[in-house]
Design a protein around this motif. Sequence first.
Motif, PDB file in Angstrom:
ATOM      1  N   ARG A 211      34.631   2.263  18.883  1.00 42.67           N
ATOM      2  CA  ARG A 211      35.139   1.063  18.212  1.00 42.67           C
ATOM      3  C   ARG A 211      34.189   0.608  17.102  1.00 42.67           C
ATOM      4  O   ARG A 211      34.628   0.195  16.024  1.00 42.67           O
ATOM      5  N   GLU A 212      32.890   0.674  17.376  1.00 47.94           N
ATOM      6  CA  GLU A 212      31.908   0.267  16.372  1.00 47.94           C
ATOM      7  C   GLU A 212      31.992   1.145  15.137  1.00 47.94           C
ATOM      8  O   GLU A 212      31.929   0.658  13.998  1.00 47.94           O
TER       9      GLU A 212
ATOM     10  N   VAL B 268      37.632   2.294   9.324  1.00 42.36           N
ATOM     11  CA  VAL B 268      38.645   1.347   8.862  1.00 42.36           C
ATOM     12  C   VAL B 268      38.255   0.719   7.521  1.00 42.36           C
ATOM     13  O   VAL B 268      39.070   0.708   6.581  1.00 42.36           O
TER      14      VAL B 268
ATOM     15  N   GLU C 105      46.630   0.260  11.362  1.00 43.77           N
ATOM     16  CA  GLU C 105      45.235   0.257  11.798  1.00 43.77           C
ATOM     17  C   GLU C 105      45.129   0.204  13.318  1.00 43.77           C
ATOM     18  O   GLU C 105      44.216   0.814  13.896  1.00 43.77           O
ATOM     19  N   ASP C 106      46.035  -0.515  13.966  1.00 44.14           N
ATOM     20  CA  ASP C 106      46.002  -0.556  15.434  1.00 44.14           C
ATOM     21  C   ASP C 106      46.232   0.829  16.027  1.00 44.14           C
ATOM     22  O   ASP C 106      45.546   1.227  16.983  1.00 44.14           O
TER      23      ASP C 106
ATOM     24  N   LEU D 121      43.167   3.095  15.519  1.00 46.42           N
ATOM     25  CA  LEU D 121      42.112   2.862  16.506  1.00 46.42           C
ATOM     26  C   LEU D 121      42.507   3.404  17.870  1.00 46.42           C
ATOM     27  O   LEU D 121      41.677   4.006  18.561  1.00 46.42           O
TER      28      LEU D 121
ATOM     29  N   PHE E   5      34.601   2.894  14.073  1.00 45.66           N
ATOM     30  CA  PHE E   5      35.837   2.584  13.350  1.00 45.66           C
ATOM     31  C   PHE E   5      35.716   1.259  12.617  1.00 45.66           C
ATOM     32  O   PHE E   5      36.180   1.116  11.476  1.00 45.66           O
ATOM     33  N   ALA E   6      35.079   0.272  13.260  1.00 52.13           N
ATOM     34  CA  ALA E   6      34.975  -1.057  12.662  1.00 52.13           C
ATOM     35  C   ALA E   6      34.053  -1.091  11.454  1.00 52.13           C
ATOM     36  O   ALA E   6      34.286  -1.856  10.508  1.00 52.13           O
ATOM     37  N   THR E   7      33.002  -0.272  11.468  1.00 48.56           N
ATOM     38  CA  THR E   7      32.002  -0.341  10.404  1.00 48.56           C
ATOM     39  C   THR E   7      32.167   0.732   9.334  1.00 48.56           C
ATOM     40  O   THR E   7      31.656   0.564   8.223  1.00 48.56           O
TER      41      THR E   7
END
Length: 212
Positions: free
Chosen positions: A169-170, A177, A147-148, A151, A172-174
């Motif tokens: 990032r948002e 991922v 996952e790192d 991203l 990918f985070a929501t």
Amino acid sequence: MATRQAVLAQLIGVIDGISRDRPVRLAVDGPDAAGKTTMANELADALSGLRPVIRASIDDYIRPPEDRPQSPGVPATGYFDDNFDLAALIAGLLIPLGPGGERHYRAAGDATGTAPYDAVLIVDGVFLLQTALRPYWDVGIYLHVSEDEMLRRGLLRDRERYGGDDATRELFATQFVPGWRAYQAQCDPAAAATVVIDHEDPAHPVIRSRST
């Protein structure tokens, strides 16, 4: 450590060893930014002169926003369940090029053609080894990245597209991922793959398992 060229040669051996009496349908699956499109394009180039190639991507089958049912609740659920028109992929490409198919296919955008008997269909994209699609693949390649790394590559690839690092990032985070986690939990794509490749270092991919 294997070179990329050596791994590609092994994959070509798997593909070219399959019967030529009908097209071969191949999926290149993996997380967002895992390198699926690059791998699929390299396989297509390497097959040049050996077998005819038809290239497609799951991104060709993204539903317009107004056509997505969007599962309620978690955004990742909509990304996994509603984002792609699987029925069009199955009806247009996978069934016509499968056993008993007439080889007359319709790709996204209404492009049509007739595949030679020895053709190879290469499709890249997320969620290709999900349960609904598994019966239609002759070869499934799964690219694993952490996952790192997902991203890190996503930021390099998408920051301009999505308006900067924070917005990427948002997303990918929501969506990306959590959607990938849901897919792994529900479908275990690595277990369904013909070949699993550790793609953390694209210059030196490592074949972790093969079912052929």
